[in-house]
Motif scaffolding. Sequence first.
Motif, short mmCIF file in Angstrom:
data_model
loop_
_atom_site.label_atom_id
_atom_site.label_comp_id
_atom_site.label_asym_id
_atom_site.label_seq_id
_atom_site.Cartn_x
_atom_site.Cartn_y
_atom_site.Cartn_z
N ALA A 97 8.12 -7.80 -28.19
CA ALA A 97 8.08 -7.51 -29.61
C ALA A 97 6.83 -6.70 -29.94
O ALA A 97 5.79 -6.85 -29.28
CB ALA A 97 8.09 -8.80 -30.42
N LYS A 98 6.96 -5.88 -30.95
CA LYS A 98 5.83 -5.08 -31.43
C LYS A 98 5.55 -5.44 -32.89
O LYS A 98 6.48 -5.58 -33.69
CB LYS A 98 6.13 -3.58 -31.34
N GLY A 99 4.27 -5.59 -33.19
CA GLY A 99 3.91 -5.89 -34.56
C GLY A 99 3.34 -4.68 -35.27
O GLY A 99 2.98 -3.69 -34.63
N PRO A 100 3.28 -4.73 -36.58
CA PRO A 100 2.72 -3.61 -37.34
C PRO A 100 1.21 -3.52 -37.27
O PRO A 100 0.63 -2.47 -37.52
CB PRO A 100 3.18 -3.92 -38.77
N ALA A 101 0.56 -4.63 -36.92
CA ALA A 101 -0.89 -4.65 -36.87
C ALA A 101 -1.39 -4.20 -35.50
O ALA A 101 -0.62 -4.07 -34.55
CB ALA A 101 -1.40 -6.06 -37.16
N SER A 102 -2.70 -3.95 -35.43
CA SER A 102 -3.31 -3.59 -34.15
C SER A 102 -4.01 -4.78 -33.51
O SER A 102 -4.26 -4.78 -32.31
CB SER A 102 -4.31 -2.45 -34.34
N VAL A 103 -4.30 -5.80 -34.33
CA VAL A 103 -4.98 -6.98 -33.81
C VAL A 103 -3.99 -8.13 -33.73
O VAL A 103 -2.93 -8.11 -34.35
CB VAL A 103 -6.17 -7.37 -34.71
N ILE A 104 -4.36 -9.15 -32.97
CA ILE A 104 -3.46 -10.27 -32.74
C ILE A 104 -3.25 -11.07 -34.02
O ILE A 104 -4.21 -11.53 -34.63
CB ILE A 104 -4.02 -11.18 -31.62
N PRO A 105 -2.00 -11.22 -34.44
CA PRO A 105 -1.69 -12.00 -35.65
C PRO A 105 -1.47 -13.46 -35.31
O PRO A 105 -1.86 -13.90 -34.21
CB PRO A 105 -0.39 -11.35 -36.12
N GLY A 106 -0.86 -14.19 -36.21
CA GLY A 106 -0.50 -15.56 -35.93
C GLY A 106 0.62 -15.64 -34.93
O GLY A 106 1.27 -14.65 -34.61
N PRO A 107 0.90 -16.84 -34.41
CA PRO A 107 1.90 -17.00 -33.34
C PRO A 107 3.32 -17.11 -33.87
O PRO A 107 4.09 -17.96 -33.40
CB PRO A 107 1.44 -18.30 -32.69
N TYR A 108 3.66 -16.29 -34.82
CA TYR A 108 4.97 -16.41 -35.47
C TYR A 108 5.79 -15.16 -35.25
O TYR A 108 5.27 -14.05 -35.27
CB TYR A 108 4.78 -16.66 -36.97
N ASP A 109 7.09 -15.35 -35.11
CA ASP A 109 7.93 -14.18 -34.84
C ASP A 109 7.98 -13.25 -36.04
O ASP A 109 8.23 -12.05 -35.88
CB ASP A 109 9.33 -14.59 -34.38
N TYR A 110 7.75 -13.76 -37.24
CA TYR A 110 7.79 -12.87 -38.41
C TYR A 110 6.58 -11.95 -38.50
O TYR A 110 6.53 -11.09 -39.37
CB TYR A 110 7.97 -13.67 -39.71
N ASP A 111 5.61 -12.12 -37.61
CA ASP A 111 4.47 -11.20 -37.54
C ASP A 111 4.79 -9.97 -36.71
O ASP A 111 3.94 -9.10 -36.54
CB ASP A 111 3.25 -11.90 -36.96
N TYR A 112 6.01 -9.89 -36.17
CA TYR A 112 6.43 -8.78 -35.34
C TYR A 112 7.68 -8.15 -35.96
O TYR A 112 8.55 -8.87 -36.45
CB TYR A 112 6.71 -9.26 -33.91
N ASP A 113 7.75 -6.83 -35.93
CA ASP A 113 8.84 -6.17 -36.65
C ASP A 113 9.83 -5.42 -35.78
O ASP A 113 10.86 -4.98 -36.28
CB ASP A 113 8.28 -5.24 -37.74
#
Length: 125
Positions: A97-113
Amino acid sequence: QVQLAESGGGLVQAGGSLRLSCAASGGTFSRSVVGWFRQVPGKKRELVCTINWSGASSYCSNSVRGRFMISRDNAKTTLYLQMNSLKSEDTAIYYCAKGPASVIPGPYDYDYDYWGQGTQVTISS
């Protein structure tokens, strides 16, 4: 639009190793956090490991820490997951999965788009 394609899953005996790869195309892979999740039927998708845009910072869940290692090659726009000392409880479908942020977010799938289609990993005991 980012497209992610996992490979490297399969059947392996307990104690063995596998290396998963996730090839990315399009979008901003090299500037984004990426990670591996896994899911078994009837359970929520859980974070396995995640890594920031440069690869300098990573996090793995307690259940795999010390056995799994995440890495990335931005020049090849590819994410990896080296899995060692595999256990039967590691059996799952693994998703990158890839997230919109560049830094590590929380451990939740909704942090990845963006998500790949998944690759099956089966560990036989």
